[in-house]
Design an enzyme around this catalytic site. Structure first.
Site, PDB file in Angstrom:
ATOM      1  N   SER A 151      -4.956   6.208  12.599  1.00 59.83           N
ATOM      2  CA  SER A 151      -4.760   5.946  14.256  1.00 59.83           C
ATOM      3  C   SER A 151      -6.013   6.108  15.478  1.00 59.83           C
ATOM      4  O   SER A 151      -6.853   6.270  14.592  1.00 59.83           O
ATOM      5  CB  SER A 151      -3.674   7.251  14.605  1.00 59.83           C
ATOM      6  OG  SER A 151      -4.491   8.200  14.656  1.00 59.83           O
ATOM      7  N   SER A 161       4.432  -1.539   3.968  1.00 59.12           N
ATOM      8  CA  SER A 161       4.059  -2.744   4.221  1.00 59.12           C
ATOM      9  C   SER A 161       4.744  -3.804   3.329  1.00 59.12           C
ATOM     10  O   SER A 161       4.127  -4.125   2.354  1.00 59.12           O
ATOM     11  CB  SER A 161       3.225  -3.422   5.627  1.00 59.12           C
ATOM     12  OG  SER A 161       3.198  -2.723   6.211  1.00 59.12           O
ATOM     13  N   GLU A 190     -10.495  -2.762   5.462  1.00 55.41           N
ATOM     14  CA  GLU A 190      -9.782  -2.802   6.693  1.00 55.41           C
ATOM     15  C   GLU A 190     -10.155  -2.418   8.336  1.00 55.41           C
ATOM     16  O   GLU A 190      -9.508  -3.545   8.997  1.00 55.41           O
ATOM     17  CB  GLU A 190      -8.108  -2.454   6.588  1.00 55.41           C
ATOM     18  CG  GLU A 190      -7.032  -2.073   7.821  1.00 55.41           C
ATOM     19  CD  GLU A 190      -5.594  -1.139   7.103  1.00 55.41           C
ATOM     20  OE1 GLU A 190      -4.852  -1.349   7.962  1.00 55.41           O
ATOM     21  OE2 GLU A 190      -6.229  -0.235   6.368  1.00 55.41           O
ATOM     22  N   SER A 228       0.340   6.312   3.293  1.00 54.31           N
ATOM     23  CA  SER A 228       0.792   7.448   3.891  1.00 54.31           C
ATOM     24  C   SER A 228       2.323   8.199   3.449  1.00 54.31           C
ATOM     25  O   SER A 228       2.804   7.320   2.595  1.00 54.31           O
ATOM     26  CB  SER A 228       1.115   6.367   5.355  1.00 54.31           C
ATOM     27  OG  SER A 228       0.324   6.118   5.984  1.00 54.31           O
ATOM     28  N   GLU A 253      -6.998   7.960  17.477  1.00 63.19           N
ATOM     29  CA  GLU A 253      -7.810   9.352  17.416  1.00 63.19           C
ATOM     30  C   GLU A 253      -8.124   9.327  16.632  1.00 63.19           C
ATOM     31  O   GLU A 253      -9.639   9.570  16.520  1.00 63.19           O
ATOM     32  CB  GLU A 253      -6.181  10.042  17.231  1.00 63.19           C
ATOM     33  CG  GLU A 253      -5.577  10.598  18.374  1.00 63.19           C
ATOM     34  CD  GLU A 253      -4.696   9.611  19.132  1.00 63.19           C
ATOM     35  OE1 GLU A 253      -3.929   8.902  19.959  1.00 63.19           O
ATOM     36  OE2 GLU A 253      -4.290   8.901  18.335  1.00 63.19           O
ATOM     37  N   GLN A 267       0.534  -1.170   0.212  1.00 62.03           N
ATOM     38  CA  GLN A 267      -0.188  -0.308   0.399  1.00 62.03           C
ATOM     39  C   GLN A 267       0.142   0.935   0.375  1.00 62.03           C
ATOM     40  O   GLN A 267       1.356   1.655   1.184  1.00 62.03           O
ATOM     41  CB  GLN A 267      -1.271  -0.283   1.628  1.00 62.03           C
ATOM     42  CG  GLN A 267      -1.910   0.735   1.156  1.00 62.03           C
ATOM     43  CD  GLN A 267      -2.767   1.348   2.060  1.00 62.03           C
ATOM     44  OE1 GLN A 267      -2.414   1.411   3.484  1.00 62.03           O
ATOM     45  NE2 GLN A 267      -4.497   0.381   2.114  1.00 62.03           N
ATOM     46  N   GLY A 268       0.677   1.859  -0.747  1.00 63.08           N
ATOM     47  CA  GLY A 268       1.291   3.565  -0.230  1.00 63.08           C
ATOM     48  C   GLY A 268       0.398   4.720  -0.460  1.00 63.08           C
ATOM     49  O   GLY A 268      -0.115   5.313  -1.376  1.00 63.08           O
TER      50      GLY A 268
END
Length: 374
Positions: free
Chosen positions: A354, A156, A239, A124, A356, A121-122
């Site tokens: 995250s 990852s 996900e 972030s 949050e 995955q690209g």
């Protein structure tokens, strides 16, 4: 039509006979070889893509059958579903099914299921982690190609992947998420540089990626140019929803192991583990309800509840396991030991958004609370 009990027996029997005798390496080419071999074995046995529609090569299992498969997978101690196959099977594949063209479905999906390809995955970036609307990697349209320049991080298994699902900004003047595009990037493209990152748990499973004039055909765009935000929300909904179920069930099984191993002369620890057992039962009930409620639909923002619960539960379980056995115990040592699991679990409240961010999503999109300051 077979019953659930017959389905369970088939799954249990097949897993007992075919699961790998040893757990795969956690990174590198050895991990790639082992993971693809396991995926191929599942494909040949008729167990690849259990949740995928039969029209795309999957088993087309009902939601109850999917739950049973996850239960038996965890019971058998099969390789972690959170390996290099995770992105392809739980992100890219379902997204291509939901948003892709017939040509994209015909090419990418069979290769995923049969154990030919690995995806990464690209999303972030150094300045856009949980805030995907701030993505700055650019995709400039030139003829029938996108020319990509920029920088991704925390991807990852990018060093052993064949393809990458990625978000790029295709309108450099726009500041909103409407300027993003979801595109499939070949990982052997000229101009692409991959640098593995070693985690505090030991493996080099994360990578940062640099793009210098990387050319990708426009036919690799999924969901349309400048419509990548909607496509990405489909990706993240998968996900944050049922994709965590096999991992959750594995943790719950681990709690039972901890309870059996904890001596009676440690009442405080037994109480702590008993609370984890109760929490695990609640987490499982919530995950099952979400899976049943979202049957036959693209998962919605409610998946963030499941994702958040799993991530924080994982950290509490791994911390308890290390406190029970001790940092130098045989169970804590090694690549697949409890020490690794404890350190690796710190990433769970970051990956996929995250804690949050998950709470913001739950508050705003599920509970209808006012939007927080931006």
């Amino acid at each position: 039509m077979e019953s659930i009990s017959e389905f369970r027996l088939q799954a249990r029997t097949w897993l007992a006979a075919n699961k790998p005798s040893a757990l795969p390496p956690l990174c590198g080419q050895g991990a790639r070889t082992a993971i693809l071999a396991w995926q191929k074995a599942q494909f040949e046995g008729g167990w690849a893509g259990v949740a995928w529609p039969t029209a795309y090569g999957g088993r087309g299992a009902t939601v109850l059958e999917q739950i049973v498969w996850c239960e038996e997978y965890a019971r058998a101690g099969a390789p972690s579903p959170l390996d290099a196959s995770f992105v392809g099977l739980n992100h890219a594949g379902p997204t291509v099914i939901a948003c892709g063209t017939p040509e994209q479905k015909n090419f990418y999906l069979p290769r995923l299921l049969s154990g030919e390809d690995i995806w990464c995955q690209g999303f972030s970036e150094p300045g856009a982690g949980s805030d995907l609307a701030a993505v700055r990697t650019r995709g400039r349209v030139e003829g029938d190609e996108l020319v990509i320049d920029g920088h991704k991080i925390w991807s990852s298994y990018a060093d052993i992947a064949d393809w990458q699902e990625m978000l790029v900004r295709t309108d450099a003047t726009a500041k909103t998420s409407q300027a993003l595009t979801w595109v499939i990037c070949p990982m052997n493209a000229p101009g692409l540089t991959i640098r593995p990152i070693r985690t505090m748990a030991g493996p080099q499973k994360f990578c940062e990626i640099f793009y210098d004039g990387v050319r990708v055909p426009l036919k690799n765009v999924v969901g349309g140019v400048n419509n990548g935000w909607a496509t990405a929300m489909s990706t993240l909904a998968f996900e944050r929803g049922t994709a965590s179920l096999p991992l959750l069930l594995g943790l719950i099984q681990g709690v039972e192991t901890l309870l059996q191993a904890c001596p009676e002369d440690r009442p405080a620890m037994r109480t702590r583990i008993a609370r984890l057992r109760a929490e695990g039962a609640a987490q499982k009930a919530m995950a099952y309800r979400f899976a049943l409620d979202s049957a036959d639909t693209v998962p919605d923002s409610s998946g963030s509840i499941v994702r958040l619960g799993f991530a924080e539960f994982a950290q509490r379980v791994t911390a308890a396991s290390l406190d029970l056995f001790g940092i130098s115990a045989p169970e804590a040592l090694g690549e697949h030991g409890l020490g690794h699991h404890y350190l690796d679990a710190f990433s769970e409240t970051i990956a996929g958004g995250s804690s949050e961010i998950q709470r913001n999503i739950i508050g705003e999109r599920v509970l209808g609370l006012p939007r927080g300051p931006r």
